[in-house]
Design a protein around this motif. Structure first.
Motif, PDB file in Angstrom:
ATOM      1  N   ALA A 106      45.596 -62.009  63.262  1.00  0.00           N
ATOM      2  CA  ALA A 106      44.986 -60.853  62.610  1.00  0.00           C
ATOM      3  C   ALA A 106      43.504 -61.086  62.344  1.00  0.00           C
ATOM      4  CB  ALA A 106      45.716 -60.539  61.304  1.00  0.00           C
ATOM      5  N   GLY A 109      41.757 -60.307  65.355  1.00  0.00           N
ATOM      6  CA  GLY A 109      41.717 -58.863  65.512  1.00  0.00           C
ATOM      7  C   GLY A 109      40.638 -58.221  64.654  1.00  0.00           C
ATOM      8  N   LEU A 110      40.483 -58.713  63.419  1.00  0.00           N
ATOM      9  CA  LEU A 110      39.442 -58.183  62.544  1.00  0.00           C
ATOM     10  C   LEU A 110      38.059 -58.430  63.148  1.00  0.00           C
ATOM     11  CD1 LEU A 110      38.789 -56.961  59.677  1.00  0.00           C
ATOM     12  CD2 LEU A 110      38.468 -59.339  58.951  1.00  0.00           C
ATOM     13  N   VAL A 206      40.641 -49.214  58.246  1.00  0.00           N
ATOM     14  CA  VAL A 206      41.374 -50.363  58.784  1.00  0.00           C
ATOM     15  C   VAL A 206      42.301 -50.879  57.696  1.00  0.00           C
ATOM     16  CG1 VAL A 206      41.191 -52.684  59.751  1.00  0.00           C
ATOM     17  CG2 VAL A 206      39.447 -50.965  60.296  1.00  0.00           C
ATOM     18  N   ASP A 208      44.902 -53.796  56.836  1.00  0.00           N
ATOM     19  CA  ASP A 208      45.486 -55.100  57.148  1.00  0.00           C
ATOM     20  C   ASP A 208      46.912 -55.111  56.592  1.00  0.00           C
ATOM     21  OD1 ASP A 208      46.314 -57.756  57.171  1.00  0.00           O
ATOM     22  OD2 ASP A 208      44.368 -58.554  56.587  1.00  0.00           O
ATOM     23  N   LEU A 234      46.407 -53.306  61.487  1.00  0.00           N
ATOM     24  CA  LEU A 234      46.123 -54.672  61.920  1.00  0.00           C
ATOM     25  C   LEU A 234      47.198 -55.581  61.349  1.00  0.00           C
ATOM     26  CD1 LEU A 234      43.984 -56.765  63.088  1.00  0.00           C
ATOM     27  CD2 LEU A 234      42.985 -56.752  60.786  1.00  0.00           C
ATOM     28  N   ILE A 251      46.417 -54.953  67.112  1.00  0.00           N
ATOM     29  CA  ILE A 251      45.733 -53.780  66.574  1.00  0.00           C
ATOM     30  C   ILE A 251      46.420 -52.555  67.161  1.00  0.00           C
ATOM     31  CG2 ILE A 251      43.547 -52.528  66.386  1.00  0.00           C
ATOM     32  CD1 ILE A 251      42.140 -55.197  67.102  1.00  0.00           C
TER      33      ILE A 251
END
Length: 398
Positions: A106, A109-110, A206, A208, A234, A251
């Motif tokens: 993750a 991905g961020l 976004v 998480d 995410l 994602i």
């Protein structure tokens, strides 16, 4: 052989020195573990926010990937990621496979989101307290960061406050659900309101969701990306399944934004491991067994921790509330303003590591991860209680 020291560099007095970046949470954890290892005693990792690694189940998934021959799911992850992983995620999220992109965890991905979607002059809006990389990953790109507060003890979100914090340059709002560090969930109506705000203001939200599956279906009926084309989900296998070793993240979002992300990933993102994501595909095929693993650990650890936590609150040694789900919480320590110093003292005394609130933007708190084996959890909590009582006694003696 004689070693000659290199001459010291001559400073350029006309150029101001560059101030070092503040220590990141990951750097502090590495230093904390090194400090704990200096004494010959077990380390108790009350900073861990995942369930224990399910090694027997992981071994089965690894063997299924490579023995007696490589699995059909052992295919290149180059570009969008392992197609079997993407197909299973697309099905679970109710989207087309092109709306799923695999990432190196993750956090990878961020970072990809920020690199692909942000340009010089853009800004992101992040929660405080929160995961330090929400801001840090933007700052290393020279992206401006604004914040809004999720106040204790419930760590809720005031959507009007979020709206007031948006600027014309804001491109992303970044939140966690369940919240890191508190473990508290975002009520669905609040998340819907955030999605509507993002869509109305032309920004992306976004979310998480690495801890999200700890919540029950009533409070979290599905991933946030289902709420609006302006929402990106995410997540990863790291926290819920305890499989950080696989570095498998993803994602999920609307077709337009995912096309941009996939194009960027094809040009610049080459770190996704074919082997680890093939193993991840085998894990997802066995998802029920891995879910049984985390549920059994949480079901056993939560009552033990809840009873201890209630005693600490009654004694005035802690303040706050235990979240409804998951295996982390973020209590305040009354009378202890410098929780980093307290945490480092605790390590030196007992080898027990808790996460200081300073690294989440809220000194005076600590994050505790309590999904540990019974004996280890009991020993860690006993040492933490002793340190809290010692600190309280020192204050009374002044």
């Amino acid at each position: 052989m004689t070693c000659t020291a290199l001459p010291a560099a001559t400073p350029d007095l006309a150029t101001p020195p560059v101030a070092p970046a503040p220590m990141a949470y990951a750097q502090w954890v590495a230093a904390a573990v090194a400090l704990a290892r200096q004494a010959p005693r077990p380390i108790v990792s009350l900073f861990e926010s995942a369930v224990p690694e399910p090694r027997a189940l992981l071994r089965q998934a690894v063997l299924a990937t490579v023995e007696p021959d490589f699995s059909p799911r052992y295919v290149s992850a180059f570009g969008d990621g392992n197609p079997f992983v993407r197909a299973m995620l697309a099905q679970s999220h109710g989207v087309d496979i092109d709306q799923v992109l695999c990432t190196t965890g993750a956090t990878g991905g961020l970072a990809l989101l920020y690199r692909a979607l942000l340009r010089p002059g853009d800004r992101v809006l992040v929660e405080v307290p929160g995961f330090d990389l929400f801001a840090g990953a933007a700052q290393v790109q020279g992206i401006g960061v604004d914040t809004f507060t999720r106040p204790a003890p419930h760590f809720g979100i005031d959507v009007e406050q979020v709206a007031a914090a948006l600027r014309p340059e804001t491109r992303l709002i970044v939140v966690s659900d369940l919240h890191n560090p508190s473990g508290m969930g975002i009520p669905r109506d609040t998340l819907v309101a955030l999605a509507h705000l993002a869509q109305a203001r032309g920004v992306l939200l976004v979310v998480d969701e690495v801890y999200g599956d700890y919540a029950d279906k009533a409070s979290r009926p599905g991933p946030a990306c289902a709420l609006s084309p302006a929402v990106i989900s995410l997540s990863s296998l790291t926290k819920i399944f305890g499989l950080g070793v696989l570095r498998c993240g993803w994602i999920v979002g609307a077709p337009g934004v995912m096309a941009t992300l996939r194009d960027y990933a094809a040009r610049a993102e080459f770190g996704v491991s074919t082997l680890s994501h093939a193993i991840a595909a085998e894990v997802m095929l066995r998802a029920d067994a891995f879910a049984d693993h985390w549920r059994s650990h949480v079901a056993r650890a939560r009552p033990r921790f809840a009873a201890w936590f209630a005693r600490m609150v009654d004694a005035g040694l802690m303040a706050g509330e235990l979240p409804d789900a998951g295996c982390i919480c973020f209590p305040a320590l009354p009378g202890i303003a410098d929780t980093r110093a307290f945490s480092e003292m605790l390590i030196a005394q007992s080898g027990v590591i808790v996460a200081p609130g300073e690294f989440f933007g809220q000194p005076g708190h600590i994050r505790i991860g309590f999904c540990l084996p019974d004996a280890e959890l009991d020993a860690g909590l006993a040492a933490l209680e002793a340190a809290l009582r010692q600190a309280a006694g020192n204050r009374l003696a002044i």
